[in-house]
Write a protein that holds these residues in place. Structure first.
Motif, PDB file in Angstrom:
ATOM      1  N   TRP A   1       0.833  -1.211   0.000  1.00  0.00           N
ATOM      2  CA  TRP A   1       0.000   0.000   0.000  1.00  0.00           C
ATOM      3  C   TRP A   1       0.861   1.251   0.000  1.00  0.00           C
ATOM      4  CZ3 TRP A   1      -5.344  -0.185  -0.095  1.00  0.00           C
ATOM      5  CH2 TRP A   1      -5.958  -1.406   0.233  1.00  0.00           C
ATOM      6  N   SER A   2       0.433   2.271  -0.765  1.00  0.00           N
ATOM      7  CA  SER A   2       1.024   3.599  -0.602  1.00  0.00           C
ATOM      8  C   SER A   2       0.658   4.075   0.801  1.00  0.00           C
ATOM      9  CB  SER A   2       0.470   4.560  -1.655  1.00  0.00           C
ATOM     10  OG  SER A   2      -0.921   4.760  -1.470  1.00  0.00           O
ATOM     11  N   PRO A   3       1.466   4.994   1.368  1.00  0.00           N
ATOM     12  CA  PRO A   3       1.210   5.384   2.762  1.00  0.00           C
ATOM     13  C   PRO A   3      -0.181   5.979   2.996  1.00  0.00           C
ATOM     14  CG  PRO A   3       3.038   6.654   1.793  1.00  0.00           C
ATOM     15  CD  PRO A   3       2.700   5.560   0.834  1.00  0.00           C
ATOM     16  N   ASN A   4      -0.813   6.510   1.967  1.00  0.00           N
ATOM     17  CA  ASN A   4      -2.166   7.049   2.173  1.00  0.00           C
ATOM     18  C   ASN A   4      -3.250   6.032   1.817  1.00  0.00           C
ATOM     19  OD1 ASN A   4      -2.071   7.000  -0.597  1.00  0.00           O
ATOM     20  ND2 ASN A   4      -2.770   9.105  -0.896  1.00  0.00           N
ATOM     21  N   GLY A   5      -2.850   4.817   1.453  1.00  0.00           N
ATOM     22  CA  GLY A   5      -3.841   3.779   1.185  1.00  0.00           C
ATOM     23  C   GLY A   5      -4.591   3.951  -0.116  1.00  0.00           C
ATOM     24  N   ARG A   6      -4.063   4.770  -1.010  1.00  0.00           N
ATOM     25  CA  ARG A   6      -4.774   5.073  -2.249  1.00  0.00           C
ATOM     26  C   ARG A   6      -4.273   4.257  -3.439  1.00  0.00           C
ATOM     27  NH1 ARG A   6      -9.602   6.767  -3.739  1.00  0.00           N
ATOM     28  NH2 ARG A   6      -9.411   6.237  -5.929  1.00  0.00           N
ATOM     29  N   VAL A   7      -3.008   3.847  -3.388  1.00  0.00           N
ATOM     30  CA  VAL A   7      -2.361   3.188  -4.526  1.00  0.00           C
ATOM     31  C   VAL A   7      -1.743   1.877  -4.034  1.00  0.00           C
ATOM     32  CG1 VAL A   7      -0.590   3.458  -6.326  1.00  0.00           C
ATOM     33  CG2 VAL A   7      -1.836   5.455  -5.495  1.00  0.00           C
ATOM     34  N   ILE A   8      -1.723   0.885  -4.898  1.00  0.00           N
ATOM     35  CA  ILE A   8      -1.073  -0.380  -4.571  1.00  0.00           C
ATOM     36  C   ILE A   8       0.031  -0.635  -5.588  1.00  0.00           C
ATOM     37  CG2 ILE A   8      -1.403  -2.886  -4.615  1.00  0.00           C
ATOM     38  CD1 ILE A   8      -4.139  -2.395  -3.306  1.00  0.00           C
ATOM     39  N   ALA A   9       1.225  -0.928  -5.095  1.00  0.00           N
ATOM     40  CA  ALA A   9       2.323  -1.368  -5.965  1.00  0.00           C
ATOM     41  C   ALA A   9       2.418  -2.888  -5.856  1.00  0.00           C
ATOM     42  CB  ALA A   9       3.637  -0.717  -5.558  1.00  0.00           C
ATOM     43  N   PHE A  10       2.827  -3.538  -6.931  1.00  0.00           N
ATOM     44  CA  PHE A  10       2.916  -4.997  -6.919  1.00  0.00           C
ATOM     45  C   PHE A  10       3.913  -5.467  -7.970  1.00  0.00           C
ATOM     46  CE2 PHE A  10       0.506  -5.834 -10.819  1.00  0.00           C
ATOM     47  CZ  PHE A  10      -0.172  -4.635 -10.993  1.00  0.00           C
ATOM     48  N   THR A  11       4.193  -6.768  -7.977  1.00  0.00           N
ATOM     49  CA  THR A  11       5.113  -7.378  -8.937  1.00  0.00           C
ATOM     50  C   THR A  11       4.313  -8.008 -10.069  1.00  0.00           C
ATOM     51  OG1 THR A  11       6.577  -7.997  -7.119  1.00  0.00           O
ATOM     52  CG2 THR A  11       6.943  -9.101  -9.231  1.00  0.00           C
ATOM     53  N   ARG A  12       4.708  -7.730 -11.303  1.00  0.00           N
ATOM     54  CA  ARG A  12       4.113  -8.442 -12.442  1.00  0.00           C
ATOM     55  C   ARG A  12       5.229  -9.145 -13.192  1.00  0.00           C
ATOM     56  NH1 ARG A  12      -0.409  -5.940 -16.272  1.00  0.00           N
ATOM     57  NH2 ARG A  12      -1.594  -6.695 -14.475  1.00  0.00           N
ATOM     58  N   GLU A  13       5.069 -10.446 -13.363  1.00  0.00           N
ATOM     59  CA  GLU A  13       6.080 -11.223 -14.074  1.00  0.00           C
ATOM     60  C   GLU A  13       5.485 -11.734 -15.381  1.00  0.00           C
ATOM     61  OE1 GLU A  13       8.325 -13.747 -11.598  1.00  0.00           O
ATOM     62  OE2 GLU A  13       9.384 -14.703 -13.245  1.00  0.00           O
ATOM     63  N   THR A  14       6.246 -11.563 -16.469  1.00  0.00           N
ATOM     64  CA  THR A  14       5.771 -12.058 -17.755  1.00  0.00           C
ATOM     65  C   THR A  14       6.196 -13.509 -17.921  1.00  0.00           C
ATOM     66  OG1 THR A  14       7.737 -11.113 -18.777  1.00  0.00           O
ATOM     67  CG2 THR A  14       5.721  -9.801 -18.856  1.00  0.00           C
ATOM     68  N   GLN A  15       5.509 -14.222 -18.788  1.00  0.00           N
ATOM     69  CA  GLN A  15       5.736 -15.659 -18.857  1.00  0.00           C
ATOM     70  C   GLN A  15       6.815 -16.037 -19.864  1.00  0.00           C
ATOM     71  OE1 GLN A  15       2.434 -17.967 -20.606  1.00  0.00           O
ATOM     72  NE2 GLN A  15       1.491 -16.012 -21.054  1.00  0.00           N
ATOM     73  N   GLY A  16       7.225 -17.299 -19.769  1.00  0.00           N
ATOM     74  CA  GLY A  16       8.139 -17.849 -20.752  1.00  0.00           C
ATOM     75  C   GLY A  16       9.595 -17.717 -20.362  1.00  0.00           C
ATOM     76  N   ALA A  17      10.447 -18.263 -21.243  1.00  0.00           N
ATOM     77  CA  ALA A  17      11.879 -18.313 -20.971  1.00  0.00           C
ATOM     78  C   ALA A  17      12.481 -16.921 -20.824  1.00  0.00           C
ATOM     79  CB  ALA A  17      12.588 -19.068 -22.080  1.00  0.00           C
ATOM     80  N   ASN A  18      11.905 -15.945 -21.529  1.00  0.00           N
ATOM     81  CA  ASN A  18      12.415 -14.572 -21.429  1.00  0.00           C
ATOM     82  C   ASN A  18      11.600 -13.718 -20.463  1.00  0.00           C
ATOM     83  OD1 ASN A  18      14.460 -15.021 -23.364  1.00  0.00           O
ATOM     84  ND2 ASN A  18      12.902 -14.879 -24.975  1.00  0.00           N
ATOM     85  N   GLY A  19      10.800 -14.371 -19.667  1.00  0.00           N
ATOM     86  CA  GLY A  19       9.956 -13.641 -18.731  1.00  0.00           C
ATOM     87  C   GLY A  19      10.786 -12.845 -17.736  1.00  0.00           C
ATOM     88  N   SER A  20      10.249 -11.701 -17.325  1.00  0.00           N
ATOM     89  CA  SER A  20      10.955 -10.914 -16.317  1.00  0.00           C
ATOM     90  C   SER A  20       9.941 -10.206 -15.442  1.00  0.00           C
ATOM     91  CB  SER A  20      11.885  -9.896 -16.979  1.00  0.00           C
ATOM     92  OG  SER A  20      11.107  -8.982 -17.722  1.00  0.00           O
ATOM     93  N   SER A  21      10.425  -9.723 -14.301  1.00  0.00           N
ATOM     94  CA  SER A  21       9.559  -9.065 -13.330  1.00  0.00           C
ATOM     95  C   SER A  21       9.720  -7.557 -13.401  1.00  0.00           C
ATOM     96  CB  SER A  21       9.935  -9.505 -11.911  1.00  0.00           C
ATOM     97  OG  SER A  21       9.539 -10.820 -11.696  1.00  0.00           O
ATOM     98  N   ARG A  22       8.619  -6.848 -13.218  1.00  0.00           N
ATOM     99  CA  ARG A  22       8.656  -5.399 -13.085  1.00  0.00           C
ATOM    100  C   ARG A  22       7.664  -4.998 -12.010  1.00  0.00           C
ATOM    101  NH1 ARG A  22       8.531  -2.556 -18.975  1.00  0.00           N
ATOM    102  NH2 ARG A  22      10.146  -1.208 -18.161  1.00  0.00           N
ATOM    103  N   LEU A  23       7.844  -3.783 -11.524  1.00  0.00           N
ATOM    104  CA  LEU A  23       6.898  -3.248 -10.552  1.00  0.00           C
ATOM    105  C   LEU A  23       5.847  -2.415 -11.271  1.00  0.00           C
ATOM    106  CD1 LEU A  23       9.342  -2.103  -7.728  1.00  0.00           C
ATOM    107  CD2 LEU A  23       8.231  -4.329  -8.038  1.00  0.00           C
ATOM    108  N   TYR A  24       4.632  -2.521 -10.788  1.00  0.00           N
ATOM    109  CA  TYR A  24       3.518  -1.741 -11.311  1.00  0.00           C
ATOM    110  C   TYR A  24       2.824  -1.055 -10.152  1.00  0.00           C
ATOM    111  CZ  TYR A  24       3.606  -3.839 -15.982  1.00  0.00           C
ATOM    112  OH  TYR A  24       3.960  -4.205 -17.252  1.00  0.00           O
ATOM    113  N   THR A  25       2.085   0.006 -10.483  1.00  0.00           N
ATOM    114  CA  THR A  25       1.198   0.604  -9.491  1.00  0.00           C
ATOM    115  C   THR A  25      -0.202   0.665 -10.090  1.00  0.00           C
ATOM    116  OG1 THR A  25       1.690   2.840 -10.280  1.00  0.00           O
ATOM    117  CG2 THR A  25       2.988   2.042  -8.417  1.00  0.00           C
TER     118      THR A  25
END
Lengths: 437, 169
Positions: free
Chosen positions: A386-410
């Motif tokens: 949670w963002s400190p004001n509870g308004r936004v959520i950050a999380f991990t999104r991982e793409t699939q497959g051998a070249n898959g990688s993780s990034r952060l999203y909000t």
């Protein structure tokens, strides 16, 4: 590497109209039409100020537009120009371009590297100032942080809620191929600036979590060859092992809201349960005793309850128990599996990861499990914070497959405004700091 | 019975030694996690009683069903052979790594990998291997062996790997 502590003095130097009907954007239902605002480049009051005025104004506007709640009217469309901080505002010129809010500011820098930022916010259609003008002072090195503080004030004046721009995110920076990822802890401002690394990538590290004051971070490391929990001081980057008992594994640590205790999972003989560690006495207390997996504990902000996940029913589900342990009440009853619950800073909601029919979602529900809403869907979304004001959520999104990688999203808790949080490399396991770190 | 299974495995596996000895799935920084050339005699054959032989002739890993930690019949055959080998090579201790596929949250998969490693340890202890020779560790979904995102790879990633370490080195 020493963390610079910036001291800000906040001085109210002008009182605006106290009687104007406040301009306020209602953000409870998710805004469809962002509120248009104008932020002409802050007036540079000396040559030092000229080096920063444009960058500072851009940063403030960027913070505001990143929320999805506001839309900046580009300077090319402006009719009036602001040449002096004390000039009267030509409200008709701003009304003509439909700027509902106007931010006017000035920057100066003294010889000793001290920066002063003054600003006022106007409700254009009421012909009135919104709140009173403010003056922040700090060092030029901390200009970004000053800009975030200005943006937080504007956000609060326009929404009635506390801001989150002057905050940081600790996360796991990832590099290397999928089967042999290198991971190290990193910290950055919430907008992705000022990335610093807190560990090297010699040992696998997972899931950092901020202390309530933001000065310490809990995480899990394979430093000994076995996963164990550690606590790191963000300023000095010194770390200490918290638990290291032969034949056990510890992970998923989180601070209690008073910062005095750590709730975590301990695995022994294949069974994972939840424990509480008092940081002063180093005494531990077992909070759950079941043959099933109990993990991912998170305190309620008042410290009285803990939400966690368990597969005691046969699949991963969410449960709430007293902070002293004992019996737990299941709160998730929808289709699929639920994990990684995180209590909101306002105390009224729980964010979670949901797996259903081969897809992953980030969702929120009331603390009794009602009003479940899924905010995202992808091949693999997990680990909300949670963002400190509870308004936004950050999380991990991982793409699939051998070249898959993780990034952060909000994503806004309305489910709108999904954005990538840019990081130098792959990134996962974000945790948001408190406001003002 | 167990010895018979071992002999069959020896015959079946010797031929594929060189194609599979580079990646053991072992990550404890142990020098014995893969069969190196030190484990070969001058003729290029595997020396009995070395990690290379363990890997090639016995098999260092077993596989699990989705979200499962119970040992399949196939897994029991491999573990029987591992126990047999460990009984004959008492200088070795083992770190049993538990792994999960990527379909799951990070914390849950850590706990699930620990369940798998622990199931293997318990079985070995039940057959007489001293518990003091067996440690467990979970990597959850952090170290997939196969990196595609479908069941073909997932089935190989839901595994335990028995990583040897020699007490005399």
């Amino acid at each position: 590497m020493k963390l610079k502590i910036l001291l800000f003095s906040i001085v109210t130097f002008f009182t605006g109209s106290l009687f104007a009907e406040p301009l306020r954007i209602k953000i409870t239902e998710g805004v469809i039409e962002p509120l248009p605002f104008a932020a002409p480049v802050f007036v540079a009051e000396d040559s030092g100020g000229r080096d920063y005025s444009k960058r500072l104004t851009q940063l403030i506007a960027q913070d505001l537009t990143s929320t999805g709640l506001f839309r900046e009217i580009p300077s090319q469309a402006h009719i009036s120009s602001v040449t002096s901080f004390s000039s009267p505002i030509q409200f008709s010129d701003w009304k003509a371009i439909n700027a509902q809010a106007l931010v006017v500011g000035a920057v100066s820098v003294t010889g000793k590297g001290k920066m002063i930022v003054k600003f006022r916010i106007y409700d254009v259609f009421s012909n009135a100032e919104l709140g009173s003008g403010l003056k922040f002072s700090g060092t030029v090195d901390g200009w970004r942080r000053m800009g975030h503080k200005v943006a937080d004030v504007i956000y609060t004046r326009l929404t009635g809620e506390s801001g989150y721009f002057d905050s940081r995110i600790v996360f796991v920076s990832e590099s290397g191929r999928k089967g042999a990822r290198k991971k190290r802890l990193a910290i950055m401002d919430q907008d992705g600036a000022n990335v610093k690394y807190l560990t090297d990538s010699a040992d696998l590290v997972l899931a950092p979590r901020f202390s309530p004051a933001g000065e310490r971070v809990l995480y899990t490391s394979y430093e000994t060859g076995f996963p164990q929990i550690y606590m790191l001081d963000v300023g000095t980057i010194s770390r200490q092992s918290l638990r290291n008992d032969e034949g056990t594994m510890t992970f998923a640590p989180r601070f209690s809201p008073d910062g005095n205790s750590v709730v975590y999972s301990l695995e022994k003989g294949g069974n994972t349960d939840i424990y509480l560690l008092n940081l002063a006495s180093r005494r531990t207390k077992r909070l759950s005793s079941a043959p099933s997996i109990e993990t991912a504990p998170s305190f309620s902000p008042d410290g009285s309850q803990i939400v966690f996940e368990s597969d005691r029913s046969g699949t991963q589900q969410l449960y709430v128990m007293s902070a002293s342990g004992g019996s737990a009440k299941r709160i998730s009853f929808g289709q699929g599996r639920y994990g990684t619950p995180v209590w909101s800073p306002r105390g009224d909601m729980i964010a979670f990861t949901k797996q259903n029919r081969g897809r992953f979602h980030i969702g929120v529900m009331r603390i009794d499990g009602s009003e479940e809403r899924l905010l995202t869907a992808s091949f693999l979304d997990e680990g909300p914070t949670w963002s400190p004001n509870g308004r936004v959520i950050a999380f991990t999104r991982e793409t699939q497959g051998a070249n898959g990688s993780s990034r952060l999203y909000t994503v806004d808790i309305s489910g709108r405004n999904l954005r990538v949080l840019l990081t130098p490399d792959g990134a996962s396991d974000a945790a948001w700091s408190p406001l003002g770190r | 019975m167990r010895k018979q299974a071992l002999n069959i495995l020896v015959m079946l596996s010797l031929g594929v030694l060189f194609s599979c000895n580079t990646n053991s799935g072992g990550y404890n920084n142990g020098q014995f996690s893969s069969g190196g050339t030190n484990d070969l005699n001058p003729d290029g054959n595997v020396i009995v009683g070395t990690p290379a032989e363990f890997q090639s002739a016995v098999g260092d890993r077993v596989f699990f069903g989705t979200d499962q930690s119970n040992l399949s019949a196939e897994a029991l055959v491999v573990l029987d052979a591992q126990v047999n080998w460990l009984m004959q090579n008492i200088d070795y201790v083992v770190v049993i790594e538990g792994h999960a596929d990527e379909q799951g949250t990070r914390e849950y998969n850590l706990a699930l990998g620990a369940r798998r490693a622990s199931a293997v340890k318990e079985y070995m202890v039940s057959l007489g291997v001293a518990g003091s020779r067996l440690k467990t560790v979970s990597y959850g979904k952090e170290r997939p062996l196969e990196i595609c995102s479908n069941e073909r790879c997932y089935a190989k990633n839901r595994r335990s790997v028995s990583v040897l370490d020699n007490l005399n080195f």
